[in-house]
Design a protein around this motif. Structure first.
Motif, short mmCIF file in Angstrom:
data_model
loop_
_atom_site.label_atom_id
_atom_site.label_comp_id
_atom_site.label_asym_id
_atom_site.label_seq_id
_atom_site.Cartn_x
_atom_site.Cartn_y
_atom_site.Cartn_z
N MET A 83 0.92 -1.13 -0.03
CA MET A 83 0.05 0.24 -0.10
C MET A 83 0.91 1.12 -0.14
O MET A 83 1.96 1.11 0.71
N TRP A 120 0.36 5.87 -0.31
CA TRP A 120 -0.36 7.10 -0.30
C TRP A 120 0.52 8.25 -0.25
O TRP A 120 1.71 8.08 0.19
N TYR A 169 -6.52 7.03 2.77
CA TYR A 169 -6.30 5.87 2.09
C TYR A 169 -7.29 4.44 2.57
O TYR A 169 -7.39 3.63 1.95
N PRO A 221 -10.32 3.57 2.12
CA PRO A 221 -11.38 3.05 1.25
C PRO A 221 -10.36 1.96 0.45
O PRO A 221 -11.05 1.00 0.18
N GLU A 222 -9.46 2.53 -0.03
CA GLU A 222 -8.50 1.73 -0.82
C GLU A 222 -8.08 0.47 0.17
O GLU A 222 -7.78 -0.88 -0.49
N ALA A 223 -7.46 0.80 1.10
CA ALA A 223 -7.14 -0.43 2.00
C ALA A 223 -8.11 -1.28 2.19
O ALA A 223 -7.94 -2.75 2.21
N ARG A 224 -9.41 -0.90 2.48
CA ARG A 224 -10.29 -1.81 2.62
C ARG A 224 -10.89 -2.81 1.27
O ARG A 224 -11.13 -3.88 1.58
N ARG A 225 -10.57 -2.11 0.23
CA ARG A 225 -10.60 -2.96 -0.90
C ARG A 225 -9.70 -4.06 -1.06
O ARG A 225 -9.83 -5.27 -1.51
N ARG A 226 -8.58 -3.72 -0.65
CA ARG A 226 -7.29 -4.66 -0.73
C ARG A 226 -7.26 -5.77 0.45
O ARG A 226 -6.69 -6.97 -0.05
#
Length: 189
Positions: A69, A71, A102, A104-109
């Protein structure tokens, strides 16, 4: 992945670094590793024990896929090394000092991630930021205003799986609550 990503977020000055340092040994005893961030901050700057790199090195590492990850915030670049995915696959939990932006992106990953928002009373936060002496009074007030906006967004957004952890009191109390929170939200075997 067999382990769980624990994503600690909170405003600058909320005590994330102090909490991580305080809980390091107890977390290790529970099978939880703390990821060391890569940051383009000056090596002279106070704060977390991160790996400090210059912007060109960060860009090269990013292009090489070295980060699980990464950002950009407050004029700095932040990266979580890809090794965290190996730790998760091996069954270890991994705690990272993340970014609210970050999330929302961490949740997707990491869809089974435990997101923990470290909160602190507004007046306590102001005192801590002034005590650090990293920013001017105007910058601190701007940071506090951004924090209020982030808090409102997080609390009205997709926060049903966001755990709140108050760090307005003693660090020892917060550490014990963090350890309990992680134990209560452990993924089933």
């Amino acid at each position: 992945m067999n382990g769980r990503m624990i994503y600690l977020i909170g405003p600058s000055g909320s005590g994330k670094d102090s909490l991580l340092d305080s809980a390091r040994d107890a977390l290790a005893a529970q099978g939880c590793r703390i990821a060391r961030r890569v940051i383009t901050r000056s090596a002279d700057a106070q704060g977390e024990a991160a790996e400090v790199v210059d912007p060109d090195t960060f860009a090269r590492l990013e292009a090489e896929g070295a980060f699980a990850m990464n950002w950009y915030a407050n004029g700095l670049s932040y990266g979580i090394p890809r090794v965290v995915d190996e730790w998760l696959s091996a069954g270890d939990d991994v705690l990272v000092n993340g970014s609210r932006g970050y999330l929302p992106e961490a949740r997707r990953r990491y869809p089974h991630m435990l997101a923990v928002l470290l909160t602190v009373d507004h007046h306590v936060l102001r005192q801590r930021l002034h005590a650090r002496s990293r920013e001017s009074a105007e910058e601190i007030e701007a940071r506090l205003a951004r924090n209020a906006g982030f808090a409102e967004t997080l609390m009205t957004g997709e926060s049903d799986d966001l755990c709140l952890l108050d760090n307005s009191g003693s660090l020892a109390q917060t550490r014990e609550r963090l350890l309990k929170l992680i134990a209560e939200h452990r993924l089933p075997d």
